[in-house]
Design a protein around this motif. Structure first.
Motif, short mmCIF file in Angstrom:
data_model
loop_
_atom_site.label_atom_id
_atom_site.label_comp_id
_atom_site.label_asym_id
_atom_site.label_seq_id
_atom_site.Cartn_x
_atom_site.Cartn_y
_atom_site.Cartn_z
N GLU A 8 -14.36 10.29 -2.02
CA GLU A 8 -14.38 9.07 -3.11
C GLU A 8 -13.61 9.52 -4.44
O GLU A 8 -13.35 8.66 -5.05
CB GLU A 8 -15.87 8.94 -3.36
N LEU A 9 -13.87 10.77 -5.07
CA LEU A 9 -13.34 11.01 -6.30
C LEU A 9 -12.05 11.06 -5.93
O LEU A 9 -11.32 10.45 -7.06
CB LEU A 9 -13.83 12.53 -6.49
N ILE A 10 -11.21 11.52 -4.99
CA ILE A 10 -9.90 11.54 -4.81
C ILE A 10 -9.47 10.00 -4.58
O ILE A 10 -8.09 9.80 -5.26
CB ILE A 10 -9.43 12.53 -3.60
N ALA A 11 -10.22 9.38 -3.81
CA ALA A 11 -9.59 7.85 -3.68
C ALA A 11 -9.83 7.11 -5.08
O ALA A 11 -9.07 6.22 -5.36
CB ALA A 11 -10.70 7.13 -2.84
N LEU A 12 -10.84 7.29 -6.12
CA LEU A 12 -10.86 6.80 -7.17
C LEU A 12 -9.58 7.25 -8.02
O LEU A 12 -9.02 6.52 -8.94
CB LEU A 12 -12.13 7.23 -7.94
N LEU A 13 -9.13 8.43 -8.00
CA LEU A 13 -7.90 9.19 -8.73
C LEU A 13 -6.75 8.51 -8.43
O LEU A 13 -5.98 7.95 -9.16
CB LEU A 13 -7.83 10.58 -8.50
N ILE A 14 -6.31 8.45 -7.06
CA ILE A 14 -4.90 7.70 -6.79
C ILE A 14 -5.03 6.42 -6.69
O ILE A 14 -3.92 5.73 -6.52
CB ILE A 14 -4.65 8.20 -5.26
N GLY A 15 -6.20 5.65 -6.56
CA GLY A 15 -6.29 4.34 -6.85
C GLY A 15 -6.11 3.14 -5.55
O GLY A 15 -6.80 2.45 -5.36
N ARG A 16 -5.01 3.56 -4.90
CA ARG A 16 -4.67 2.65 -3.96
C ARG A 16 -3.85 3.47 -2.88
O ARG A 16 -3.24 4.44 -3.07
CB ARG A 16 -3.66 1.44 -4.33
N GLY A 17 -3.86 2.79 -1.54
CA GLY A 17 -3.17 3.37 -0.53
C GLY A 17 -1.52 3.07 -0.48
O GLY A 17 -1.16 2.73 -1.41
#
Length: 222
Positions: free
Chosen positions: A30-39
């Motif tokens: 979740e932290l990485i997903a928040l960091l990169i923002g979008r797929g």
């Protein structure tokens, strides 16, 4: 099956979750997903983040730019964002290498983990006190390794300042081979002789790659 980010209820999405419960409540993914923002097209941010986490877990938590680019859905911008995040965290956390005791070649690997799969050669000098504890790790050169670049002056200047009792030399092989070259052996012998004059022992010269390491001491070249 993993849910896509848009399928999650709002209170379970990383941004809302962090705002309500703090960053400690988020998983690494979740932290990485928040960091990169979008797929990317066909790949949800959660999927990309999951691949990044698996890469980090398999690489000792030490990302490299080239390694991140190898993940589907991670381009240059996202790789830079992740690298910047790790670097700012390291700086504010304060990387303290002192006190890390070196008793065998494997003990060196955590100190150079993020350089093991770089595409350029990095040459390091690790200074040690009389108890075999790390004083500091420094980059001596970046680029093609040769005796003119790795001069005893560059290697031992800081070791003298550190009042080091000994040093360990380390460099990576971008080719992936762990076999020492004639240049590697020549540089090692030159530095062993220089260290002997200065009273600073060269304990080992270790070659590292993503897959392993080779100790020139264990191979009989010291």
């Amino acid at each position: 099956m993993m849910k896509r980010m848009r399928e999650l209820p709002s209170h379970d999405r990383p941004r809302e979750k962090l705002a309500e419960r703090g960053p400690e409540a988020l998983t690494n993914q979740e932290l990485i997903a928040l960091l990169i923002g979008r797929g990317t097209k066909g790949r949800d941010v959660s999927q990309v983040a999951g691949d990044v986490v698996r890469y980090l877990d398999g690489n000792g938590g030490a990302p490299s730019y080239d390694g991140l680019l190898g993940i589907e859905g991670v381009g240059s911008a996202k790789a830079c964002e992740i690298m910047a995040c790790f670097e700012i965290g390291r700086r504010y956390r304060g990387e303290d290498l002192s006190g890390h005791r070196i008793t065998r070649p494997e003990d060196v690997l955590p100190l150079v983990a993020e350089w093991r799969d770089r595409k350029q050669e990095y040459f390091f000098c690790i200074t040690l006190n009389g108890a075999g504890e790390v004083i500091e790790r420094r980059t001596v050169t970046v680029g093609i390794l040769n005796q003119s670049l790795v001069h005893p002056r560059e290697v031992f200047a800081e070791a003298i300042t550190d009042r080091a009792a000994s040093v360990i030399l380390v460099h990576n092989h971008p080719s992936g081979t762990l076999d020492p070259s004639s240049q590697d052996i020549g540089i090692t012998r030159q530095l062993v002789e220089a260290g002997s004059i200065l009273g600073i022992r060269v304990l080992d010269h270790i070659i590292v790659t993503k897959k392993g390491y080779a100790s020139l001491k264990e191979l009989g070249h010291l």
